[in-house]
Design a protein around this motif. Structure first.
Motif, PDB file in Angstrom:
ATOM      1  N   GLU A   1     -25.645  -9.763  -0.453  1.00  9.99           N
ATOM      2  CA  GLU A   1     -26.728 -10.697  -0.762  1.00  9.99           C
ATOM      3  C   GLU A   1     -28.035  -9.969  -1.085  1.00  9.99           C
ATOM      4  O   GLU A   1     -28.777 -10.356  -1.979  1.00  9.99           O
ATOM      5  N   LYS A   2     -28.311  -8.888  -0.357  1.00  3.96           N
ATOM      6  CA  LYS A   2     -29.533  -8.118  -0.577  1.00  3.96           C
ATOM      7  C   LYS A   2     -29.326  -6.952  -1.541  1.00  3.96           C
ATOM      8  O   LYS A   2     -30.246  -6.182  -1.783  1.00  3.96           O
ATOM      9  N   ALA A   3     -28.101  -6.803  -2.083  1.00  2.00           N
ATOM     10  CA  ALA A   3     -27.751  -5.713  -3.001  1.00  2.00           C
ATOM     11  C   ALA A   3     -28.155  -4.367  -2.404  1.00  2.00           C
ATOM     12  O   ALA A   3     -28.762  -3.529  -3.056  1.00  2.00           O
ATOM     13  N   LEU A   4     -27.812  -4.171  -1.138  1.00  2.77           N
ATOM     14  CA  LEU A   4     -28.217  -2.984  -0.387  1.00  2.77           C
ATOM     15  C   LEU A   4     -27.022  -2.065  -0.151  1.00  2.77           C
ATOM     16  O   LEU A   4     -25.999  -2.480   0.402  1.00  2.77           O
ATOM     17  N   PHE A   5     -27.172  -0.822  -0.594  1.00  6.74           N
ATOM     18  CA  PHE A   5     -26.140   0.199  -0.461  1.00  6.74           C
ATOM     19  C   PHE A   5     -26.645   1.297   0.468  1.00  6.74           C
ATOM     20  O   PHE A   5     -27.850   1.510   0.587  1.00  6.74           O
ATOM     21  N   GLU A   6     -25.708   2.044   1.076  1.00  8.32           N
ATOM     22  CA  GLU A   6     -26.091   3.168   1.944  1.00  8.32           C
ATOM     23  C   GLU A   6     -25.402   4.442   1.485  1.00  8.32           C
ATOM     24  O   GLU A   6     -24.223   4.435   1.150  1.00  8.32           O
ATOM     25  N   ILE A   7     -26.179   5.525   1.493  1.00  7.14           N
ATOM     26  CA  ILE A   7     -25.646   6.864   1.254  1.00  7.14           C
ATOM     27  C   ILE A   7     -26.008   7.686   2.479  1.00  7.14           C
ATOM     28  O   ILE A   7     -27.168   7.762   2.854  1.00  7.14           O
ATOM     29  N   ASP A   8     -25.020   8.281   3.100  1.00  7.95           N
ATOM     30  CA  ASP A   8     -25.266   9.086   4.297  1.00  7.95           C
ATOM     31  C   ASP A   8     -24.915  10.533   3.985  1.00  7.95           C
ATOM     32  O   ASP A   8     -23.748  10.884   3.846  1.00  7.95           O
ATOM     33  N   LEU A   9     -25.948  11.355   3.847  1.00 10.18           N
ATOM     34  CA  LEU A   9     -25.718  12.777   3.593  1.00 10.18           C
ATOM     35  C   LEU A   9     -25.122  13.425   4.834  1.00 10.18           C
ATOM     36  O   LEU A   9     -25.593  13.186   5.943  1.00 10.18           O
ATOM     37  N   THR A  10     -24.116  14.231   4.646  1.00  8.26           N
ATOM     38  CA  THR A  10     -23.525  14.945   5.769  1.00  8.26           C
ATOM     39  C   THR A  10     -24.435  16.107   6.177  1.00  8.26           C
ATOM     40  O   THR A  10     -25.277  16.553   5.395  1.00  8.26           O
ATOM     41  N   SER A  11     -24.259  16.602   7.395  1.00  3.54           N
ATOM     42  CA  SER A  11     -25.126  17.663   7.903  1.00  3.54           C
ATOM     43  C   SER A  11     -25.051  18.931   7.053  1.00  3.54           C
ATOM     44  O   SER A  11     -26.021  19.674   6.966  1.00  3.54           O
ATOM     45  N   GLU A  12     -23.938  19.169   6.398  1.00  2.00           N
ATOM     46  CA  GLU A  12     -23.830  20.357   5.552  1.00  2.00           C
ATOM     47  C   GLU A  12     -24.673  20.246   4.278  1.00  2.00           C
ATOM     48  O   GLU A  12     -24.841  21.223   3.560  1.00  2.00           O
ATOM     49  N   PHE A  13     -25.228  19.065   4.020  1.00  2.00           N
ATOM     50  CA  PHE A  13     -26.075  18.903   2.845  1.00  2.00           C
ATOM     51  C   PHE A  13     -27.539  18.690   3.179  1.00  2.00           C
ATOM     52  O   PHE A  13     -28.326  18.237   2.354  1.00  2.00           O
ATOM     53  N   ILE A  14     -27.920  19.052   4.403  1.00  2.00           N
ATOM     54  CA  ILE A  14     -29.339  19.105   4.759  1.00  2.00           C
ATOM     55  C   ILE A  14     -29.620  20.376   5.557  1.00  2.00           C
ATOM     56  O   ILE A  14     -30.564  20.452   6.298  1.00  2.00           O
ATOM     57  N   ASP A  15     -28.773  21.400   5.376  1.00  2.00           N
ATOM     58  CA  ASP A  15     -28.865  22.592   6.218  1.00  2.00           C
ATOM     59  C   ASP A  15     -29.588  23.779   5.574  1.00  2.00           C
ATOM     60  O   ASP A  15     -29.698  24.825   6.180  1.00  2.00           O
ATOM     61  N   GLN A  16     -30.087  23.630   4.360  1.00  2.00           N
ATOM     62  CA  GLN A  16     -30.792  24.737   3.711  1.00  2.00           C
ATOM     63  C   GLN A  16     -32.246  24.357   3.455  1.00  2.00           C
ATOM     64  O   GLN A  16     -32.547  23.212   3.107  1.00  2.00           O
ATOM     65  N   VAL A  17     -33.116  25.332   3.619  1.00  2.00           N
ATOM     66  CA  VAL A  17     -34.541  25.116   3.360  1.00  2.00           C
ATOM     67  C   VAL A  17     -34.754  25.156   1.850  1.00  2.00           C
ATOM     68  O   VAL A  17     -34.204  26.008   1.164  1.00  2.00           O
ATOM     69  N   GLY A  18     -35.538  24.226   1.349  1.00  2.00           N
ATOM     70  CA  GLY A  18     -35.855  24.212  -0.077  1.00  2.00           C
ATOM     71  C   GLY A  18     -35.747  22.827  -0.659  1.00  2.00           C
ATOM     72  O   GLY A  18     -35.480  21.857   0.042  1.00  2.00           O
ATOM     73  N   ASN A  19     -35.957  22.740  -1.954  1.00  2.00           N
ATOM     74  CA  ASN A  19     -35.878  21.463  -2.657  1.00  2.00           C
ATOM     75  C   ASN A  19     -34.463  21.259  -3.198  1.00  2.00           C
ATOM     76  O   ASN A  19     -33.947  22.112  -3.921  1.00  2.00           O
ATOM     77  N   TYR A  20     -33.889  20.129  -2.862  1.00  2.00           N
ATOM     78  CA  TYR A  20     -32.559  19.779  -3.332  1.00  2.00           C
ATOM     79  C   TYR A  20     -32.689  19.027  -4.650  1.00  2.00           C
ATOM     80  O   TYR A  20     -33.617  18.244  -4.843  1.00  2.00           O
ATOM     81  N   ASN A  21     -31.767  19.259  -5.556  1.00  2.00           N
ATOM     82  CA  ASN A  21     -31.737  18.506  -6.806  1.00  2.00           C
ATOM     83  C   ASN A  21     -30.807  17.319  -6.619  1.00  2.00           C
ATOM     84  O   ASN A  21     -29.650  17.474  -6.220  1.00  2.00           O
ATOM     85  N   LEU A  22     -31.335  16.133  -6.895  1.00  2.00           N
ATOM     86  CA  LEU A  22     -30.565  14.903  -6.731  1.00  2.00           C
ATOM     87  C   LEU A  22     -30.563  14.131  -8.037  1.00  2.00           C
ATOM     88  O   LEU A  22     -31.556  14.077  -8.738  1.00  2.00           O
ATOM     89  N   SER A  23     -29.437  13.540  -8.349  1.00  2.00           N
ATOM     90  CA  SER A  23     -29.402  12.572  -9.442  1.00  2.00           C
ATOM     91  C   SER A  23     -28.641  11.362  -8.943  1.00  2.00           C
ATOM     92  O   SER A  23     -27.601  11.478  -8.309  1.00  2.00           O
ATOM     93  N   LEU A  24     -29.208  10.215  -9.197  1.00  2.00           N
ATOM     94  CA  LEU A  24     -28.650   8.954  -8.723  1.00  2.00           C
ATOM     95  C   LEU A  24     -28.154   8.188  -9.932  1.00  2.00           C
ATOM     96  O   LEU A  24     -28.885   8.011 -10.907  1.00  2.00           O
TER      97      LEU A  24
END
Length: 126
Positions: free
Chosen positions: A90-113
């Motif tokens: 009804e709210k057209a709400l989706f969730e993406i849950d990044l795993t811990s292995e994808f937040i473990d490095q310092v720096g800017n991550y490149n994302l495309s949605l």
């Protein structure tokens, strides 16, 4: 007493499917985070005729859409695709849950949605 702020880092990304625009908040994750990297994506349409006014409403038929997040890590250039899960139709709400292995490095991550709508169903003409 320590100052604790937003332990559960939930971020809401709005995709305007009609105008193909995206509203993304600044996102910060810490490499010590555990299960705190949720991103929520809402599919919307701006109903305002005035380009200076944003009057978003959620789309209909959210089940007809698929949302994919592509991530590249900053140091190793490791690539991974995450598919969003529809939480609330009804709210057209989706969730993406990044795993811990994808937040473990310092720096800017490149994302495309990417949002993909189901192809139009074709009816054979006799």
């Amino acid at each position: 007493m320590s100052n604790i702020t937003n332990l559960n880092r939930d971020y809401l990304i709005k995709i305007n499917v009609k105008e193909a625009t995206i509203d993304v908040p600044k996102m910060t994750f810490w490499n010590t985070d555990k299960k705190t990297s949720n991103m929520f994506v809402q599919l919307v349409i701006n109903m305002s005729e005035n380009e200076l006014i944003k009057n978003y409403v959620t789309i209909e038929n959210a089940t007809d859409y698929k949302i994919v997040l592509n991530v590249i890590k900053p140091k190793t250039n490791q690539y991974r695709t995450f598919e969003a899960k529809l939480l609330n139709e009804e709210k057209a709400l989706f969730e993406i849950d990044l795993t811990s292995e994808f937040i473990d490095q310092v720096g800017n991550y490149n994302l495309s949605l990417i949002h993909i709508s189901e192809p139009t169903r074709r009816t054979p003409i006799s």
